[in-house]
Design a protein around this motif. Structure first.
Motif, PDB file in Angstrom:
ATOM      1  N   ASP A  13       5.875  53.325   3.201  1.00 13.47           N
ATOM      2  CA  ASP A  13       5.061  52.734   4.232  1.00 13.47           C
ATOM      3  C   ASP A  13       3.552  52.554   3.826  1.00 13.47           C
ATOM      4  O   ASP A  13       3.034  51.684   4.271  1.00 13.47           O
ATOM      5  CB  ASP A  13       5.147  53.427   5.580  1.00 13.47           C
ATOM      6  N   THR A  14       3.324  53.313   2.721  1.00 15.75           N
ATOM      7  CA  THR A  14       1.989  53.382   2.393  1.00 15.75           C
ATOM      8  C   THR A  14       1.788  52.176   1.096  1.00 15.75           C
ATOM      9  O   THR A  14       0.662  52.107   0.686  1.00 15.75           O
ATOM     10  CB  THR A  14       1.457  54.752   1.742  1.00 15.75           C
ATOM     11  N   LEU A  17       1.527  45.319  -0.179  1.00 15.84           N
ATOM     12  CA  LEU A  17       2.591  44.316  -0.233  1.00 15.84           C
ATOM     13  C   LEU A  17       1.779  43.086  -0.709  1.00 15.84           C
ATOM     14  O   LEU A  17       2.394  42.092  -0.713  1.00 15.84           O
ATOM     15  CB  LEU A  17       3.503  44.182   0.861  1.00 15.84           C
ATOM     16  N   ASP A 113      13.609  49.392   1.328  1.00 14.71           N
ATOM     17  CA  ASP A 113      12.270  49.920   1.953  1.00 14.71           C
ATOM     18  C   ASP A 113      11.472  48.781   2.068  1.00 14.71           C
ATOM     19  O   ASP A 113      10.543  48.631   3.084  1.00 14.71           O
ATOM     20  CB  ASP A 113      11.721  50.960   0.562  1.00 14.71           C
ATOM     21  N   LEU A 114      11.458  47.703   1.308  1.00 15.86           N
ATOM     22  CA  LEU A 114      10.903  46.487   1.413  1.00 15.86           C
ATOM     23  C   LEU A 114      11.199  45.885   2.506  1.00 15.86           C
ATOM     24  O   LEU A 114      10.203  45.232   3.465  1.00 15.86           O
ATOM     25  CB  LEU A 114      10.867  45.549   0.036  1.00 15.86           C
ATOM     26  N   GLU A 117       9.910  47.221   5.908  1.00 19.39           N
ATOM     27  CA  GLU A 117       8.374  46.955   5.884  1.00 19.39           C
ATOM     28  C   GLU A 117       8.172  45.621   6.653  1.00 19.39           C
ATOM     29  O   GLU A 117       7.704  45.214   7.600  1.00 19.39           O
ATOM     30  CB  GLU A 117       7.844  47.241   4.481  1.00 19.39           C
ATOM     31  N   GLU A 120       9.026  45.363  10.476  1.00 17.12           N
ATOM     32  CA  GLU A 120       8.228  46.169  11.310  1.00 17.12           C
ATOM     33  C   GLU A 120       7.551  45.035  12.278  1.00 17.12           C
ATOM     34  O   GLU A 120       6.960  44.164  12.159  1.00 17.12           O
ATOM     35  CB  GLU A 120       6.839  46.810  10.418  1.00 17.12           C
ATOM     36  N   ARG A 187      17.100  53.200   6.099  1.00 14.64           N
ATOM     37  CA  ARG A 187      15.974  52.997   5.823  1.00 14.64           C
ATOM     38  C   ARG A 187      15.383  52.541   7.371  1.00 14.64           C
ATOM     39  O   ARG A 187      14.379  52.224   7.491  1.00 14.64           O
ATOM     40  CB  ARG A 187      15.579  52.236   4.695  1.00 14.64           C
TER      41      ARG A 187
END
Length: 534
Positions: A13-14, A17, A113-114, A117, A120, A187
């Motif tokens: 999350d950190t 992108l 993971d991408l 994100e 979100e 995830r």
């Protein structure tokens, strides 16, 4: 379970992108998230082992893509990326781009993971299950579009009508396929989760059926507190999951057939009941009785007030009863997201399929093999093979012209073939004739003594079986078995898909009277132990 790569960023999350490099960018999943990144204004670079249609499409959208994996590819945009994205199942950790990322201190994350994100802030509709994920995700997108929504989406296949596998929409809904093969679905944080079925698979990663079942239980735990689980109650393991979720207070919308015998607690969850179907040459006519919960009736995470009974009547163009169930899941997911069920059903009726899911390649229009048709499908698990061949049989019967079903199957993975060879043999025996290619090993090392004969030896004697180790000869072998109005299916998750147009060409040559020499070894089933490699 399989070991994770050391490069995995533990706090994705950190990650920044703004400049993203994707290793294996041409893959079905990677190319989709790349499209969304480009639409959102990110700088995108990537690499793949070969040029392809997805690679060329991404280049036209502004991505910088290299063919071949090299450390210097990280600077395709003129500066180093802020993050590198990879698939740990497909890309080895020795990949030079991953090693270069580690040397430069660049975070490496998984595609999941991408995608998490990118989702979100949206109402997240995640489609999971052993089988039917891509088709159900695609149907949900088409249904929502038919209901007037513009959802963002990321699919593991290409929608035939839209011609794409991903889209950055203007609406607040994001629909995505949740892959369980490497537990990456954990995830996500779904607002609405769909589970189509749960059946042991990917045991090379999970090690046991119990570990595989557990990943779906863990996924259900991630549903938001005010979220919804849409579950197929015709599947035992999914029904068990639905009951457990309902007991935890999660809203469950179940769907299934009226003929299924269920425990009372499962029957209570049935919201959408398929009350009838009619198989036609143009598709399957579906009658569904749906109890649609009113949004205002949601209290304490339970639908407790009045419900509207709606009768839906629509056509599913893609053959097979499994597609009927997938269509119901798509309608329920869209309804849970706030769309009108009638309009969702109209949208599903316009669904034209996904590449490699009973995908039509063409037919023979004249000559001795007049009416023969060729399709291609991604089926690579026994249950999928059985569902697709059953659908093919139903279509042939609906057309009522005496055609046969001919399968050209390529087993995928040595581990899956060894684990399920008897189930594959049983499923393939639904065809009238079957040509079986050698095993497509993909990421696995060949197993000495293990070939596709382990399947053909176990098939029923009523089926004409040919073992064809020479893939180049397969089109002629298939053509030698074909007759007028036959339905020919290429099936598998590997390279078999390239044979569909070649088989069609051979059928047309034979139909025109040109001699095509048959190949392949005609087999009679015998003791499996002779070739089991065990």
């Amino acid at each position: 379970m399989s070991e994770q790569h050391a490069e995995l960023n533990t706090d994705p999350d950190t990650v920044d992108l703004s400049r993203v490099h994707l290793v294996g960018i041409g893959g079905a999943g990677m190319s989709g998230v790349a499209r969304i990144l480009l639409a959102r204004g990110a700088k995108v670079s990537g690499s793949d082992v070969k040029d392809s249609r997805p690679v060329r499409a991404l280049r036209s959208m502004g991505a910088e893509i290299a063919v071949g994996h090299k450390a210097e590819n990280l600077q395709l945009t003129g500066s180093l990326p802020t993050v590198v994205v990879t698939s740990f199942a497909a890309i080895p950790k020795e990949n030079p781009e991953l090693q270069a990322a580690a040397e430069h201190g660049i975070p490496v994350i998984r595609r999941s993971d991408l995608l998490a994100e990118l989702m979100e802030g949206y109402t997240q509709v995640l489609i999971a299950g052993t089988h039917g994920k891509t088709s159900t995700t695609s149907m949900a997108v088409t249904a929502l579009q038919g209901a007037g929504a513009d959802p963002s989406f990321a699919i593991g296949g290409q929608l035939n009508r839209a011609g794409t596998n991903a889209h950055h929409g203007s609406g607040d809904i994001f629909v995505a396929e949740a892959d369980e093969s490497d537990a990456s679905l954990l995830r996500y944080r779904p607002s609405i989760a769909v589970v189509t079925n749960i059946e042991p698979d990917h045991l090379d990663y999970f090690g046991s059926p119990e570990n595989y079942f557990q990943v779906f239980q863990d996924f259900a735990e991630l549903i938001e507190n005010d979220g919804v689980l849409v579950a197929c109650l015709d599947d035992k393991h999914t029904a068990d999951l639905a009951v457990a979720c309902a007991r935890r207070g999660i809203t469950v919308l179940g769907y299934g057939t009226s003929s299924q015998t269920r425990a009372p607690e499962v029957a209570d969850l049935l919201v959408a009941e398929v009350t009838g179907t009619q198989v036609l040459a143009a598709g399957t006519r579906v009658w569904v009785q749906v109890r649609v919960p009113d949004a205002v009736a949601l209290q304490n995470n339970q639908f407790v007030a009045a419900q509207r009974d709606i009768a839906l009547d629509y056509l599913v163009q893609t053959p097979g009863y499994h597609m009927v169930l997938n269509s119901v899941a798509a309608v329920l997911a869209g309804a849970a997201a706030g769309a009108d069920p009638q309009k969702l059903a109209e949208g599903v009726a316009s669904f034209a399929g996904v590449r490699r899911r009973f995908e039509y390649h063409g037919d023979v229009s004249s000559g001795a093999l007049h009416g023969a048709k060729v399709y291609d499908d991604y089926a690579h698990h026994p249950t999928e093979v059985m569902a697709v061949l059953t659908a093919a049989r139903e279509q042939v019967l609906a057309e009522a012209n005496g055609g046969k079903v001919i399968a050209c199957f390529q087993p995928h993975l040595y581990s899956r073939t060894k684990e399920f060879y008897q189930e594959f043999a049983q499923a393939l025996s639904l065809a009238d004739a079957c040509v079986v290619l050698d095993i497509f090993g993909a990421r696995e090392t060949p197993v000495e003594g293990l070939t596709s004969r382990i399947i053909t030896n176990a098939m029923e004697e009523s089926v004409t079986v040919r073992y064809e180790p020479d893939m180049a000869a397969a089109p002629a072998t298939v053509a030698s078995l074909a007759g007028p109005h036959d339905l020919v299916l290429t099936m598998g998750a590997g390279s078999v898909t390239v044979l569909a147009p070649e088989i069609l060409q051979h059928l047309r040559l034979v139909s025109a009277g040109e001699a095509v020499e048959p190949h392949g070894e005609e087999l009679k089933p015998h003791a499996v132990e002779d070739q089991a490699g065990r």
